[in-house]
Each structure stands twice: as structure tokens, then as C-alpha cells.
Scaffold this active site. Structure first.
Site, mmCIF file in Angstrom:
data_model
loop_
_atom_site.group_PDB
_atom_site.id
_atom_site.type_symbol
_atom_site.label_atom_id
_atom_site.label_comp_id
_atom_site.label_asym_id
_atom_site.label_seq_id
_atom_site.Cartn_x
_atom_site.Cartn_y
_atom_site.Cartn_z
ATOM 1 N N HIS A 138 127.568 -29.214 24.253
ATOM 2 C CA HIS A 138 127.592 -27.798 24.594
ATOM 3 C C HIS A 138 126.411 -27.121 23.900
ATOM 4 C CE1 HIS A 138 131.033 -27.210 27.129
ATOM 5 N NE2 HIS A 138 131.824 -27.903 26.310
ATOM 6 N N ASP A 168 121.808 -22.903 27.071
ATOM 7 C CA ASP A 168 122.288 -22.829 28.447
ATOM 8 C C ASP A 168 121.409 -21.941 29.313
ATOM 9 O OD1 ASP A 168 124.377 -24.430 27.712
ATOM 10 O OD2 ASP A 168 125.939 -22.942 27.992
#
Length: 352
Positions: A138, A168
Site C-alpha cells: 500500500h 498512489d
């Protein structure tokens, strides 16, 4: 939607944040985006609170300007339907782990054989190659592996969990859009599409920018609170009397002089130009003491007419009402799907 990308058609197989954010940007710029949504697989952004109407606020935001096709890619006939669709599309965006699209029968080589002009963008945590290609991760992991976290935060408390998804969005989403549009330009010249391999870890590593250059070419490993821009100088945040924060970025001599004069620290102007840690720390302590004497609103009023690179730390709701962001149209109203309007972050790219 109208826009410079209105001739571009995009098939979007992605979920969560990086891919959907990238395709949202493409849609904001006019591209026609068709989301392929699995009816039996929950997209976490769809069920993540808070909600506004039927869906979560995140899902409504990330899916704006897109059409949706519900399709179970594992069912018989699904791959054939995608193969038929891809004949009329310019771009595929997917975010599965490497090899998943191949196992589904709709990998790059398969779709390229049908549409040689296809641009196929894969966004993954670690890219299509390397020992970590199949590893889960992540945002916090990508920033850690890429060295970003090592020089963020405070020396006595370590790296902070960031308030935004840097790897991200700034990594995966933005670099995906750049890669796709670069491939579009090349296709205009050659008629051929290509595979765009986006690794969020690669992109996060590249975001090290100046600190990365200093380390790789200069041999200087930046640690928290040791650099000019990461807390090692008076370029920092300072707490006000009402426990709000003021950002001070007055690096250039004309700005630091104006800062010192405004704070009543004229005798310390020379310290702002010094590279000695002791001088910077002395100035930081002096600035901190002065800023603590007044509330944030008072400092806003004082610095409103001072061109000194000093601004308040605003909440998101406060930022949405800031006259600069309002003038730029950075808050928009979008039909959330049931006829009701929802306030959303606007697109930051302007074409004039």
C-alpha cells in the site's frame, strides 16, 4: 464531456485509488471512459464512509464523468466481449497484479493483436519486473521502499503517516496519465500503441527529486530535520496561540528580511541566510516564540499585505472557501447520480 481528449476512448479495469484517479483525470479532460465493474467483487472505495446519497463520497468523486459496465471477467464469454469492445477503444487501464489480465484472457499481447494501436497501461505497486512484482503493498509501503519516508517527519518521532496518498496519486495516477498521453503522441507519429508499465514505487522514488540528487550524486543522505526543506531550517510550521499553525517559507533574502521585520526580529535577519544549524535553530526558536503570541486569524491579517511566503495551515473545508481556490474553480458541483448535486474537488488542469 468536451475537452482536448474528447477523441480518446478508455477502458478502465481499475479499482481503489490510483487507476480510478488517473482515468478521472482523463475524463475531466474530455476522454470517454468506460469502467468495467465486477458485480461480485466489492470496490472498497464504494463502501468506505462517509456516504452521500447511495455511494461513498470517494466513489462518487472517482467515478465522475465515466460510464459503467458490470461484467464478471471470470465468466465464460467475458473475454470475448472485451475483445470485441477493445476494437473501438484507444486505451486500457488496469491495476491487477502482474499476470492476472493474461490469465483472464485479455492481456496486452492478446488485445494488441486485435487492436495494434491500443495503449495498455498497467499500474502496480512494484511494476511488471523485479523480485517484488508479485508482492502486496500500500501507499505507506511504497513510500518506505522508495526512501521517501526516511527523510520526512521529525528526528525524535520518525516518519509520519501522510495525510494524502502520495505514491498512489502523485506517483501512480499522475505518472500513468503522463505515460498514456506520451504514448498517444507517439501513436500519432507511428500508428502503433504500446504497453505502459507504471510502478508506484518507481514513481515515489523519482519524487525524491532534490534529496535524491544530493544522495546519489553528492553522497549526502538526508535525514529528518537536516535539510533546507524538511525541518532543518526556519522553513517550517509554527504553532499559534490558539493551537493552529502558520507555514513559513521565506527562504529568499527579500522574504526572510520581510518576515523578520514583521515579527519584530530585525536583528536576526543574518541568521536566516546562515547555513549553520545553530543559527537556524536560534531563528526557529525566536520565530516560534513570536508566532505563539497571537491567534492564527491575527497572523493572517498581519501577513495579508506582506509578500513574505507566510500562509495559514487551513483545513480542507477552509481551503475550499479560500478566495484563490474559489477563483480558480477548484470546488465544483456534480450530479451524484440521483439528481442531487455533490460538491467535489475540481480538476487542477486548465486549458485557456
Amino acid at each position: 464531456m468536451s475537452g482536448p481528449l474528447s477523441s480518446l476512448r478508455v477502458l478502465d479495469f481499475s479499482t481503489l485509488l490510483p487507476g480510478p484517479y488517473a482515468t478521472m483525470l482523463l475524463a475531466d479532460m474530455g476522454a470517454e471512459v468506460l469502467r468495467i465493474e465486477a458485480p461480485d467483487r466489492v470496490d472498497l472505495t464504494k463502501v468506505m464512509p462517509p456516504f452521500d446519497g447511495t455511494f461513498s463520497t470517494a466513489f462518487s468523486y472517482l467515478t465522475r464523468g465515466k460510464e459503467t459496465l458490470s461484467l464478471n471477467l471470470k465468466e465464460d464469454g467475458a473475454a470475448d466481449r472485451i475483445k470485441e469492445l477493445v476494437k473501438d477503444y484507444d486505451v486500457v487501464v488496469e491495476q491487477f497484479r502482474p499476470g492476472v489480465m493474461d490469465r483472464l484472457g485479455i492481456g496486452y499481447e492478446t488485445l494488441k493483436a486485435i487492436n495494434p494501436a491500443l495503449i495498455y497501461c498497467s499500474i502496480t505497486g512494484y511494476g511488471q519486473t523485479g523480485p517484488y512484482r508479485d508482492r502486496a503493498g500500500h501507499d505507506i509501503n511504497y513510500l518506505s521502499i522508495a526512501g521517501v519516508s526516511s527523510h520526512c517527519g521529525r528526528a525524535d518521532s520518525g516518519p509520519p503517516p501522510m495525510g494524502i496518498e502520495i505514491a498512489d496519486v502523485a506517483g501512480g495516477s499522475h505518472h500513468a496519465v503522463m505515460g498514456i498521453l506520451a504514448a498517444v503522441i507517439q501513436r500519432q507519429q507511428t500508428g502503433e500503441g504500446q504497453f505502459v508499465d507504471i510502478s508506484m514505487t518507481d514513481a515515489a522514488f523519482a519524487l525524491n527529486a532534490m534529496s535524491g540528487a544530493a544522495c546519489l550524486a553528492g553522497g549526502i543522505e538526508q535525514k529528518p530535520e537536516t535539510g533546507l526543506l524538511n525541518g532543518g531550517s526556519f522553513y517550517d510550521y509554527y504553532q499559534t496561540r490558539d493551537d493552529r499553525w502558520l507555514s513559513v517559507g521565506s527562504l529568499e533574502p527579500q522574504f526572510s528580511a520581510r518576515l523578520c521585520d514583521t515579527l519584530g526580529l530585525s536583528e536576526m535577519k543574518g541568521l536566516a541566510l546562515s547555513q549553520k544549524p545553530a543559527d537556524q535553530n536560534a531563528l526557529k526558536e525566536a520565530i516560534a516564540g513570536k508566532v505563539r503570541e497571537k491567534d492564527l486569524a491575527e497572523w493572517q491579517s498581519i501577513f495579508a499585505e506582506q509578500d513574505a511566503c507566510v500562509e495559514p495551515v487551513l483545513t480542507i473545508s477552509e481551503a475550499a472557501e479560500h478566495p484563490q481556490l474559489k477563483a480558480r474553480g477548484m470546488v465544483i458541483e456534480v450530479d451524484r447520480g440521483d439528481g442531487e448535486l455533490q460538491r467535489q474537488l475540481g480538476c487542477p488542469i486548465r486549458f485557456v
